[in-house]
Design a protein around this motif. Sequence first.
Motif, PDB file in Angstrom:
ATOM      1  N   GLY B 137      -6.517 -36.456 -31.823  1.00 33.07           N
ATOM      2  CA  GLY B 137      -6.139 -35.288 -32.358  1.00 33.07           C
ATOM      3  C   GLY B 137      -7.111 -33.835 -31.940  1.00 33.07           C
ATOM      4  N   HIS B 138      -8.149 -34.271 -32.018  1.00 34.21           N
ATOM      5  CA  HIS B 138      -9.035 -33.051 -31.423  1.00 34.21           C
ATOM      6  C   HIS B 138      -9.298 -33.143 -30.067  1.00 34.21           C
ATOM      7  N   GLY B 139      -9.740 -34.291 -29.588  1.00 32.42           N
ATOM      8  CA  GLY B 139     -10.198 -34.346 -28.082  1.00 32.42           C
ATOM      9  C   GLY B 139      -9.139 -34.244 -27.176  1.00 32.42           C
ATOM     10  N   ILE B 140      -7.759 -34.621 -27.276  1.00 35.04           N
ATOM     11  CA  ILE B 140      -6.601 -34.319 -26.498  1.00 35.04           C
ATOM     12  C   ILE B 140      -5.944 -33.139 -27.052  1.00 35.04           C
ATOM     13  N   SER B 141      -4.974 -33.684 -28.278  1.00 36.61           N
ATOM     14  CA  SER B 141      -4.163 -32.517 -28.637  1.00 36.61           C
ATOM     15  C   SER B 141      -4.754 -31.097 -29.069  1.00 36.61           C
ATOM     16  N   GLY B 142      -6.023 -30.980 -29.823  1.00 40.78           N
ATOM     17  CA  GLY B 142      -6.658 -29.829 -30.000  1.00 40.78           C
ATOM     18  C   GLY B 142      -7.298 -29.199 -28.918  1.00 40.78           C
ATOM     19  N   ASN B 143      -7.736 -29.791 -28.060  1.00 40.33           N
ATOM     20  CA  ASN B 143      -8.500 -28.946 -26.932  1.00 40.33           C
ATOM     21  C   ASN B 143      -7.473 -28.724 -25.924  1.00 40.33           C
ATOM     22  N   LEU B 144      -6.290 -29.348 -25.753  1.00 38.29           N
ATOM     23  CA  LEU B 144      -5.262 -28.627 -25.015  1.00 38.29           C
ATOM     24  C   LEU B 144      -4.656 -27.486 -25.361  1.00 38.29           C
TER      25      LEU B 144
END
Lengths: 187, 181
Positions: B137-144
């Motif tokens: 949720g944060h590491g991929i979806s949020g950072n992108l």
Amino acid sequence: MTLDDIRSSRPVQMSLALLFGTIFGFLLVRGGATQHEVIWGQLLLYDFTVVKIMLSAVLVGMVGFQLLRSLGLVQSHVAAPTLGSHLVGGLIFGLGFGLLGLCPGTVAGAIGRGSLDALIGGGIGLLIGTFLFALVYPRVNRGIAKAGPLPWKTLPELLGGINPWFVVVPAGVLILAVFWVLESLGL
Amino acid sequence: MFELLVAARWSPYLAGAGIGLLICLTFLLSDRPLGASTAFAKLGGMIAGLFSRRRVESMEYYERVTPNVDWQFLILPGVVIGGLVAALLSGTFSPEFVPTFWATRFGENGVIRLVAALAGGILLGFGARWAGGCTSGHGISGNLQLSIASMLASAGFFIGGILVALVLFGVPEGQGIWGLF
């Protein structure tokens, strides 16, 4: 069927969620991220598989998301950052990440590939941990989670409200440079 | 194409690019980021509700994250199924309790490992809900989405994880970045 029809149909959304989850689990296993030794190898800074997976996903997703956003097809879902919520919560998560050698998504994927450690240890632990947080949520939410608020939600906002593409392009180049460095060093 | 589907491991760049495309689809078709930890919170609430439904219904957290079977919940069984399909297709499905990497350092004792894994899972669940997301949720979806909150959380994930891994397993001298010095 329009985009709104798809988004508002419960049966379609339930099916999509299962499908999205299935593809995600498949890709996590194929990438190697559901193996404890790969995660521990990353945290010990000698196997960079996890960083490569995450940064490739961010690179492709960042460009795709921004394209869709420019076309008005998607909107952003980002939280208002605070040090007390995101950094402190992230550090607590990190302790569990190191101890278990998996994270929530890879726990689910590892259960699928047969890891009883993920099922009995990680999975049950995650259920207990989320419930314990639910118990303290009112206190955390009104207290420490509010500490150290930052005024910008995204990098383009931090840089004075510039066009997101002025961040996406350099960030993409930076990610490619990281890949190049990792590969040149044989990491 | 078939060979690729049954290969046990893909290039991490290919697997990652696939996850990036997948998240574009979750945003486009479902107007949602892809995350994994909310589903555990929902399932935990459902299980707790079996013991005391009134208690769970009165908890503020479960008013915000309703313990029901919805989009975010169904991601979880999906990931398990996807992991199973991947392992079966490549013939790598194999029940394993104590991870080999753990056993080489701490031995085959299942009780010690169970305690460590449970503690790890508890911290993961507690921390993920505190931070409002996990590595997905944060590491991929949020950072992108260039989210500052997600960058802070990701920094926490890796700082905490690296510290614990180094304490548990020691510096792997001569390997990876440690071989560069």
